[in-house]
Design a protein around this motif. Structure first.
Motif, mmCIF file in Angstrom:
data_model
loop_
_atom_site.group_PDB
_atom_site.id
_atom_site.type_symbol
_atom_site.label_atom_id
_atom_site.label_comp_id
_atom_site.label_asym_id
_atom_site.label_seq_id
_atom_site.Cartn_x
_atom_site.Cartn_y
_atom_site.Cartn_z
ATOM 1 N N GLN A 182 -32.509 -3.602 17.353
ATOM 2 C CA GLN A 182 -32.983 -4.193 18.594
ATOM 3 C C GLN A 182 -32.785 -5.705 18.472
ATOM 4 O OE1 GLN A 182 -37.324 -4.890 19.651
ATOM 5 N NE2 GLN A 182 -36.920 -3.001 20.823
ATOM 6 N N MET A 183 -32.205 -6.307 19.510
ATOM 7 C CA MET A 183 -31.950 -7.743 19.494
ATOM 8 C C MET A 183 -32.546 -8.358 20.755
ATOM 9 S SD MET A 183 -27.995 -7.707 18.071
ATOM 10 C CE MET A 183 -28.008 -9.436 17.536
ATOM 11 N N ILE A 184 -33.098 -9.569 20.630
ATOM 12 C CA ILE A 184 -33.779 -10.216 21.745
ATOM 13 C C ILE A 184 -33.125 -11.560 22.059
ATOM 14 C CG2 ILE A 184 -35.981 -9.056 21.356
ATOM 15 C CD1 ILE A 184 -36.966 -11.545 19.913
ATOM 16 N N GLY A 185 -33.139 -11.904 23.331
ATOM 17 C CA GLY A 185 -32.575 -13.177 23.776
ATOM 18 C C GLY A 185 -33.658 -14.174 24.122
ATOM 19 N N GLN A 186 -34.520 -14.453 23.164
ATOM 20 C CA GLN A 186 -35.695 -15.271 23.426
ATOM 21 C C GLN A 186 -35.344 -16.742 23.678
ATOM 22 O OE1 GLN A 186 -38.695 -14.289 20.617
ATOM 23 N NE2 GLN A 186 -40.348 -14.945 21.948
ATOM 24 N N GLY B 25 -37.661 -14.901 35.326
ATOM 25 C CA GLY B 25 -38.733 -15.302 34.423
ATOM 26 C C GLY B 25 -38.992 -14.296 33.318
ATOM 27 N N GLU B 26 -38.038 -13.364 33.117
ATOM 28 C CA GLU B 26 -38.148 -12.381 32.042
ATOM 29 C C GLU B 26 -37.181 -12.730 30.917
ATOM 30 O OE1 GLU B 26 -39.164 -8.757 35.179
ATOM 31 O OE2 GLU B 26 -37.321 -8.708 34.026
ATOM 32 N N LEU B 27 -37.258 -11.990 29.827
ATOM 33 C CA LEU B 27 -36.373 -12.201 28.688
ATOM 34 C C LEU B 27 -35.511 -10.963 28.475
ATOM 35 C CD1 LEU B 27 -38.856 -13.887 26.182
ATOM 36 C CD2 LEU B 27 -36.971 -14.992 27.388
ATOM 37 N N PRO B 28 -34.240 -11.149 28.102
ATOM 38 C CA PRO B 28 -33.363 -9.999 27.863
ATOM 39 C C PRO B 28 -33.475 -9.494 26.431
ATOM 40 C CG PRO B 28 -32.086 -12.021 27.744
ATOM 41 C CD PRO B 28 -33.508 -12.423 28.075
ATOM 42 N N PHE B 29 -33.281 -8.197 26.269
ATOM 43 C CA PHE B 29 -33.150 -7.605 24.940
ATOM 44 C C PHE B 29 -32.123 -6.496 25.045
ATOM 45 C CE2 PHE B 29 -36.077 -4.708 26.911
ATOM 46 C CZ PHE B 29 -36.029 -3.503 26.222
ATOM 47 N N LEU B 30 -31.683 -5.994 23.903
ATOM 48 C CA LEU B 30 -30.698 -4.908 23.913
ATOM 49 C C LEU B 30 -30.793 -4.117 22.620
ATOM 50 C CD1 LEU B 30 -28.252 -5.972 21.860
ATOM 51 C CD2 LEU B 30 -27.639 -7.340 23.840
ATOM 52 N N HIS B 31 -30.113 -2.992 22.605
ATOM 53 C CA HIS B 31 -30.022 -2.155 21.416
ATOM 54 C C HIS B 31 -28.554 -1.936 21.081
ATOM 55 C CE1 HIS B 31 -34.109 -0.996 22.922
ATOM 56 N NE2 HIS B 31 -34.378 -1.053 21.633
ATOM 57 N N GLU C 282 -30.988 -12.532 18.960
ATOM 58 C CA GLU C 282 -31.500 -12.569 17.591
ATOM 59 C C GLU C 282 -32.062 -11.207 17.201
ATOM 60 O OE1 GLU C 282 -34.482 -15.539 17.837
ATOM 61 O OE2 GLU C 282 -33.086 -17.179 18.242
ATOM 62 N N HIS C 283 -31.999 -10.913 15.907
ATOM 63 C CA HIS C 283 -32.526 -9.642 15.404
ATOM 64 C C HIS C 283 -34.034 -9.553 15.628
ATOM 65 C CE1 HIS C 283 -33.086 -6.185 12.755
ATOM 66 N NE2 HIS C 283 -34.053 -6.861 12.176
ATOM 67 N N SER C 284 -34.499 -8.398 16.110
ATOM 68 C CA SER C 284 -35.926 -8.180 16.334
ATOM 69 C C SER C 284 -36.451 -7.051 15.451
ATOM 70 C CB SER C 284 -36.184 -7.844 17.803
ATOM 71 O OG SER C 284 -37.534 -7.506 18.022
ATOM 72 N N ASN C 285 -35.926 -5.837 15.639
ATOM 73 C CA ASN C 285 -36.409 -4.675 14.894
ATOM 74 C C ASN C 285 -35.260 -3.763 14.496
ATOM 75 O OD1 ASN C 285 -39.357 -4.986 15.143
ATOM 76 N ND2 ASN C 285 -39.063 -4.587 17.325
ATOM 77 N N GLU C 286 -35.422 -3.082 13.373
ATOM 78 C CA GLU C 286 -34.579 -1.938 13.057
ATOM 79 C C GLU C 286 -35.145 -0.752 13.824
ATOM 80 O OE1 GLU C 286 -31.872 -2.040 11.160
ATOM 81 O OE2 GLU C 286 -32.146 -4.164 10.683
#
Length: 220
Positions: free
Chosen positions: A79-83, A182-188, A206-210
């Motif tokens: 899981q990757m986040i675009g914070q 006003g939200e943040l993107p994430f992806l898998h 950026e890496h968030s979770n395995e």
């Protein structure tokens, strides 16, 4: 929420697309194949899930089936986040609608980005790029949505047009729309897809979770 995004989506902003029973929920079958449990370690949730379906695709940091279910397949992912990223709109990207779904399904069949069904487009904003003949050759869009976060998904390019940066452009365009709300993107992404991981890192994710993508079936 990021540890259990499907549950957060199905019990939050996307509850209108859910079938729920107690501590289990799933998307309507024509929307997406994903199911979710409030707590994967609670036997009650697995019993509730069995009232909804005998086959379940779950995702999370770690999932072990409880009594009455058996594992069919497990795929490891990230899981990757675009914070801290900045999206960029693309002037060539066109908004895709339900009228484009047949073409979208054909593109998915050619490029294999992951699950996409005839009503997946209902989950959010999908953008595409067409070639000079008007053929849809790349797309990306929004899938899971929970408070403060929206998933970038179905990023795919026709094999004949890969290597031109179309997927990156559409990822950034979809992210721009998410950030504008006003939200943040994430992806898998699948763990062994190293080229995609490097691309998303270059785009600011950026890496968030395995995580695992695991399929389970009610034991016979």
């Amino acid at each position: 929420m990021l540890n259990n995004p499907v549950w957060a989506s199905l019990t939050g902003p996307q509850a209108c697309f859910a079938e729920a029973a107690g501590d289990a929920a799933r998307y309507l079958p024509e929307i997406a194949p994903f199911c979710a449990l409030r707590d994967p370690g609670d036997p009650a949730g697995w019993r509730d899930l069995a009232t909804l379906t005998d086959f379940a695709l779950l995702t999370g940091p770690s999932i072990t089936p409880l009594a009455g279910w058996e594992t069919e397949s497990v795929m490891h992912g990230r899981q990757m986040i675009g914070q801290s990223m900045t999206g960029v709109e693309d002037p060539e990207a066109v908004l895709l609608t339900e009228h484009d779904v047949p073409e979208m399904l054909e593109l998915v069949a050619r490029s294999q980005p992951g699950p996409f069904r005839k009503r997946t487009i209902d989950l959010g904003r999908y953008l595409g790029i067409r070639d000079g003949a008007g053929r849809l050759i790349a797309m990306a869009g929004e899938r899971l949505r929970m408070p403060g976060w929206t998933e970038v998904s179905a990023v795919c390019t026709d094999p004949e047009f890969r290597g031109q940066g179309l997927g990156a452009r559409l990822t950034m365009a979809v992210a721009a729309g998410i950030l504008a709300r006003g939200e943040l993107p994430f992806l898998h992404v699948v763990s062994d897809n190293e080229s995609a991981i490097r691309l998303y890192e270059r785009l600011g994710f950026e890496h968030s979770n395995e995580v695992v993508f695991a399929a389970f079936r009610v034991a016979r």
